[in-house]
Scaffold this active site. Structure first.
Site, PDB file in Angstrom:
ATOM      1  N   GLY A 132      -0.869  60.685   6.623  1.00 33.86           N
ATOM      2  CA  GLY A 132      -1.948  61.304   5.677  1.00 33.86           C
ATOM      3  C   GLY A 132      -3.166  60.366   5.615  1.00 33.86           C
ATOM      4  N   ASP A 133      -2.980  59.187   5.799  1.00 35.08           N
ATOM      5  CA  ASP A 133      -4.374  58.272   5.834  1.00 35.08           C
ATOM      6  C   ASP A 133      -5.100  58.546   6.955  1.00 35.08           C
ATOM      7  OD1 ASP A 133      -2.811  56.988   4.046  1.00 35.08           O
ATOM      8  OD2 ASP A 133      -1.938  55.268   5.256  1.00 35.08           O
TER       9      ASP A 133
END
Length: 301
Positions: free
Chosen positions: A250-251
């Site tokens: 996600g990052d």
């Protein structure tokens, strides 16, 4: 300049073994470590995309020194606050058939250190980008993200907030440029079942009504959905390759989206590059590399 904030960095120590038994000595088959924390992950993927960033946050002890040295060796500017007591946490991830995690607590954050962080935000200039990512230490006030956003409210900057539940909701009044909940988090925020594509678009729209400008919703194996600030919708799929790792995916998507938008100003391109970065991380033991990002980007639809 892009600035990332990681309030609770970590060294992620990963051990792999065929099996693990309690009450006895276990020996690993292999070991790895990575410098972790969501904002730090964003900075590391930005470096792969040849974008400079400066990492803010708190470090302490010998583990904090190792993180700072490692990031500088990876072409990342660092401007951390070094705490006098404690040490930056170590998270242990045991992969033995299944996966067991033991996450450290990290050091206490005194009020004086919080004020130092606020003062560092003053160096951000018009045209810069700020990424607030991850959970907050238990000794930080619950409204710390709101305080940081209030500090920079008069600057003409793009802000991405990658946080969960109330941390995310509380930031919306400051109109962040980007937020990235997943489908489960949408369900938790609105106390509703979010199952269909129509549900995803509906609740992404509600987040816009609450103040977000652009909303990406991670859909796991179904890819990602973007409702941009013009009201247009975009989707991007995933590649069918074995998933090795989900930590940092996600990052990586946040890093790719911001990099793509800063490069082109095109929301569709930004979502595709963000998706490529997220996919690339999931196919590797650690974070996405430039070679893997380029490979995935060429194949994504």
């Amino acid at each position: 300049m892009i600035y990332t904030v990681t309030l609770s960095p970590s060294i992620d120590y990963i051990v792999r073994m065929s099996s693990m038994r309690s009450n006895t000595t276990n020996r690993t088959d292999s070991e790895e470590f990575y410098f972790g924390g969501k904002g730090i992950n964003v900075s590391q993927v930005l470096a792969e995309l040849d974008l400079d960033s400066t990492a803010f946050g708190f470090l302490a002890g010998f583990t904090g020194e190792a993180i700072e040295k490692g990031l500088r060796n990876n072409r990342i500017h660092t401007d951390f606050i070094h705490l006098d007591e404690g040490f930056t946490r170590i998270n242990i991830k045991i992969k033995a058939g299944g996966e067991t995690e033991i996450n450290g607590q990290g050091p206490d954050i005194p009020d004086a250190a919080l004020e130092q962080l606020m003062q560092k935000l003053d160096q951000i200039k018009d045209g810069d980008t700020l990424v607030l990512a991850g959970s907050i230490p238990k000794t930080c006030p619950d409204d710390i993200y709101e305080r940081m956003l209030e500090r920079v409210k008069d600057k003409k900057i793009m802000i991405a907030v990658d946080a969960t539940r109330q941390l995310l909701v509380n930031s919306l009044s400051k109109h962040p440029f980007l937020i990235k909940p997943n489908r489960l988090e949408l369900s938790e925020i609105f106390h509703a079942e979010v199952e269909t594509a129509e549900d995803v678009e509906k609740y992404a729209g509600k987040l816009q009504e609450m103040g977000a400008r652009n909303v990406i919703v991670s859909l796991g194996r179904k890819g990602a959905f973007l409702l941009d600030e013009t009201g247009a919708t975009h989707t991007c799929g995933v590649l069918k390759q074995p998933v090795i790792n989900t930590v940092g995916a996600g990052d990586s998507m946040v890093a790719g989206f911001m990099a793509g938008y800063l490069k082109t100003g095109d929301y569709g391109y930004a979502l595709k590059l963000g998706s490529a970065c997220g996919n690339a991380t999931s196919f590797l033991p650690g974070l996405a590399t430039r070679a893997k990002i380029d490979e995935v980007f060429a194949q994504l639809k």
